[in-house]
Design an enzyme around this catalytic site. Structure first.
Site, PDB file in Angstrom:
ATOM      1  N   GLU A   1       0.833  -1.221   0.000  1.00  0.00           N
ATOM      2  CA  GLU A   1       0.000   0.000   0.000  1.00  0.00           C
ATOM      3  C   GLU A   1       0.861   1.263   0.000  1.00  0.00           C
ATOM      4  O   GLU A   1       2.060   1.206   0.284  1.00  0.00           O
ATOM      5  CB  GLU A   1      -0.918   0.004   1.218  1.00  0.00           C
ATOM      6  CG  GLU A   1      -0.183  -0.016   2.556  1.00  0.00           C
ATOM      7  CD  GLU A   1      -1.000   0.586   3.693  1.00  0.00           C
ATOM      8  OE1 GLU A   1      -1.480   1.729   3.550  1.00  0.00           O
ATOM      9  OE2 GLU A   1      -1.115  -0.080   4.738  1.00  0.00           O
TER      10      GLU A   1
ATOM     11  N   LYS B   1      -5.369  10.705   1.205  1.00  0.00           N
ATOM     12  CA  LYS B   1      -5.577   9.352   1.748  1.00  0.00           C
ATOM     13  C   LYS B   1      -6.872   8.796   1.162  1.00  0.00           C
ATOM     14  O   LYS B   1      -7.925   9.413   1.265  1.00  0.00           O
ATOM     15  CB  LYS B   1      -5.652   9.433   3.275  1.00  0.00           C
ATOM     16  CG  LYS B   1      -5.887   8.110   3.969  1.00  0.00           C
ATOM     17  CD  LYS B   1      -5.965   8.304   5.480  1.00  0.00           C
ATOM     18  CE  LYS B   1      -6.598   7.111   6.164  1.00  0.00           C
ATOM     19  NZ  LYS B   1      -6.881   7.374   7.571  1.00  0.00           N
TER      20      LYS B   1
ATOM     21  N   LYS C   1      -3.279  -2.311  15.572  1.00  0.00           N
ATOM     22  CA  LYS C   1      -2.574  -1.557  16.608  1.00  0.00           C
ATOM     23  C   LYS C   1      -3.463  -1.294  17.810  1.00  0.00           C
ATOM     24  O   LYS C   1      -4.668  -1.129  17.646  1.00  0.00           O
ATOM     25  CB  LYS C   1      -2.209  -0.197  16.025  1.00  0.00           C
ATOM     26  CG  LYS C   1      -0.776   0.065  16.022  1.00  0.00           C
ATOM     27  CD  LYS C   1      -0.481   1.488  15.663  1.00  0.00           C
ATOM     28  CE  LYS C   1       0.908   1.496  15.087  1.00  0.00           C
ATOM     29  NZ  LYS C   1       0.993   1.847  13.713  1.00  0.00           N
TER      30      LYS C   1
HETATM   31  N1  PSU Z   1      -2.356   1.260  10.841  1.00  0.00           N
HETATM   32  C1  PSU Z   1      -1.010   1.274  10.930  1.00  0.00           C
HETATM   33  N2  PSU Z   1      -0.301   1.888   9.937  1.00  0.00           N
HETATM   34  C2  PSU Z   1      -0.897   2.477   8.864  1.00  0.00           C
HETATM   35  C3  PSU Z   1      -2.328   2.437   8.775  1.00  0.00           C
HETATM   36  C4  PSU Z   1      -3.005   1.815   9.786  1.00  0.00           C
HETATM   37  O1  PSU Z   1      -0.464   0.758  11.872  1.00  0.00           O
HETATM   38  O2  PSU Z   1      -0.209   3.038   7.992  1.00  0.00           O
HETATM   39  C5  PSU Z   1      -3.001   3.038   7.573  1.00  0.00           C
HETATM   40  C6  PSU Z   1      -3.381   1.960   6.549  1.00  0.00           C
HETATM   41  O3  PSU Z   1      -3.280   2.514   5.247  1.00  0.00           O
HETATM   42  C7  PSU Z   1      -4.838   1.687   6.874  1.00  0.00           C
HETATM   43  C8  PSU Z   1      -5.316   3.063   7.247  1.00  0.00           C
HETATM   44  O4  PSU Z   1      -5.570   1.138   5.807  1.00  0.00           O
HETATM   45  O5  PSU Z   1      -4.242   3.639   7.976  1.00  0.00           O
HETATM   46  C9  PSU Z   1      -6.586   3.014   8.062  1.00  0.00           C
HETATM   47  O6  PSU Z   1      -7.103   4.306   8.224  1.00  0.00           O
HETATM   48  P1  PSU Z   1      -8.535   4.515   8.918  1.00  0.00           P
HETATM   49  O7  PSU Z   1      -8.329   4.132  10.349  1.00  0.00           O
HETATM   50  O8  PSU Z   1      -8.820   5.985   8.736  1.00  0.00           O
HETATM   51  O9  PSU Z   1      -9.496   3.640   8.209  1.00  0.00           O
END
Ligand code: PSU
Ligand code: MN
Length: 301
Positions: A21, A82, A155
């Site tokens: 990604e 994003k 996480k």
């Molecule tokens: N969690 C991590 N590192 C990241 C992301 C999540 O530890 O880089 C990034 C990934 O691209 C994931 C996105 O798909 O954040 C999720 O964002 P949101 O919580 O806004 O859906």
């Protein structure tokens, strides 16, 4: 879409390809370590016998297999958007630069015919989602799109228990690599059980193959514990995570800004220690993803 010729040839000839990604590059880590990490991850995939395909959107065109120069640009450039499932048609139509999250990367990988995708951590159900409804689009994507995601677990910025419940509802198999417990990104374990402790890459490939053969649409989530040597003290890191969440709430940060804010705040609060752990775990995931992709190609024949 623009598919890199090497990647295109590999997909056509049943050679192993691993998708990567780009949100992790533009919104997940600071420059220049983000670029160094992205290139190193590609190297590890190659060393393990597969072909990397970093995915992102340039001037509205999805790129399947970015060049090193494009990765460098993604790491440096300001204002890259994003991009998750809902954003895809807008970014493409408006000819914008888009960094693909887990959800958007899964969609594009699937369109290109790539089964395996390696990242660091996925999005999940945020703490307090009972009130805010903040549930990452990554989880619904895992429920519907046929791609296997290798990560180090969600996480602890998230509510891990609710994340597991949601994945169950969506029918997503959650496998932990040589563990009975859910890895939690910076730490090797949590107190949550996973559906299955998977012992080797061939077993991952077999589970994926059966899911595809039986038309059980959706993703498979493989959670690979961070290597022992880089695993962080859970008390320490969870305390720093709590501080970051407090600060986010004070500042009123919401929606798609939440995750990038927390990621960079945690790097700051740990004086970069969390970033080193983050890089090591992705490299570890890259090796496993490449091996699983190779086994899958053998099975598919
Ligand atoms: N969690 C991590 N590192 C990241 C992301 C999540 O530890 O880089 C990034 C990934 O691209 C994931 C996105 O798909 O954040 C999720 O964002 P949101 O919580 O806004 O859906
Ligand atoms: Mn969200």
């Amino acid at each position: 879409m623009k598919i890199n010729p090497e990647v295109f040839d590999a997909i056509k000839n049943n050679k192993p390809v691993v998708a990567l990604e780009s949100t992790i590059i533009s919104h997940g880590m600071p420059y220049p370590k983000n670029v160094a990490c992205a290139l190193e991850v590609e190297n590890v995939i190659r060393e393990n016998g597969a072909i990397p395909a970093t995915i992102g959107i340039i001037n509205g065109e999805p790129i399947i297999g970015m060049t090193n120069d494009e990765i460098e640009e993604f790491g440096k450039r300001k204002g890259i958007i994003k991009c998750s499932r809902r954003d895809l048609p807008i970014i493409i139509s408006e000819k914008e630069w888009g960094a693909t999250t887990v959800s958007a990367t899964m969609i594009l990988a699937n369109l290109a015919g790539i089964e395996f995708f390696v990242t660091g951590g996925i999005g999940g159900v945020h703490r307090g989602a009972q009130e805010t409804f903040d549930i990452s689009a990554d989880l619904d994507e895992l429920g519907r799109t046929n791609v296997t995601v290798i990560c180090a677990g969600p996480k602890a910025i998230l509510d891990l228990n609710l994340t597991m419940e949601y994945l169950e509802t969506k029918g997503v198999p959650v496998l932990a690599y040589n563990s009975d417990k859910l890895p939690a990104f910076f730490t090797r374990t949590s107190d949550l059980n996973v559906d299955y402790n998977v012992k080797n890459p061939a077993e991952i490939a077999s589970i994926v193959k059966n899911k595809r053969d039986y038309k059980l649409d959706g993703g498979v989530l493989v959670c690979n514990p961070i290597p022992e040597d880089y695993s962080m003290d859970p008390n320490y890191i969870n305390k720093e995570i709590d501080k970051a969440i407090d600060e986010m709430n004070k500042l009123g940060i919401k929606g798609k800004e939440e995750t990038p804010f927390l990621l960079s705040k945690i790097v700051e609060l740990t004086n970069g220690k969390s970033l080193e752990a983050n890089i090591k775990l992705i490299l570890n995931n890259a090796a496993l993803g490449a091996k699983a992709a190779i086994e899958y190609c053998k099975l598919r024949g």
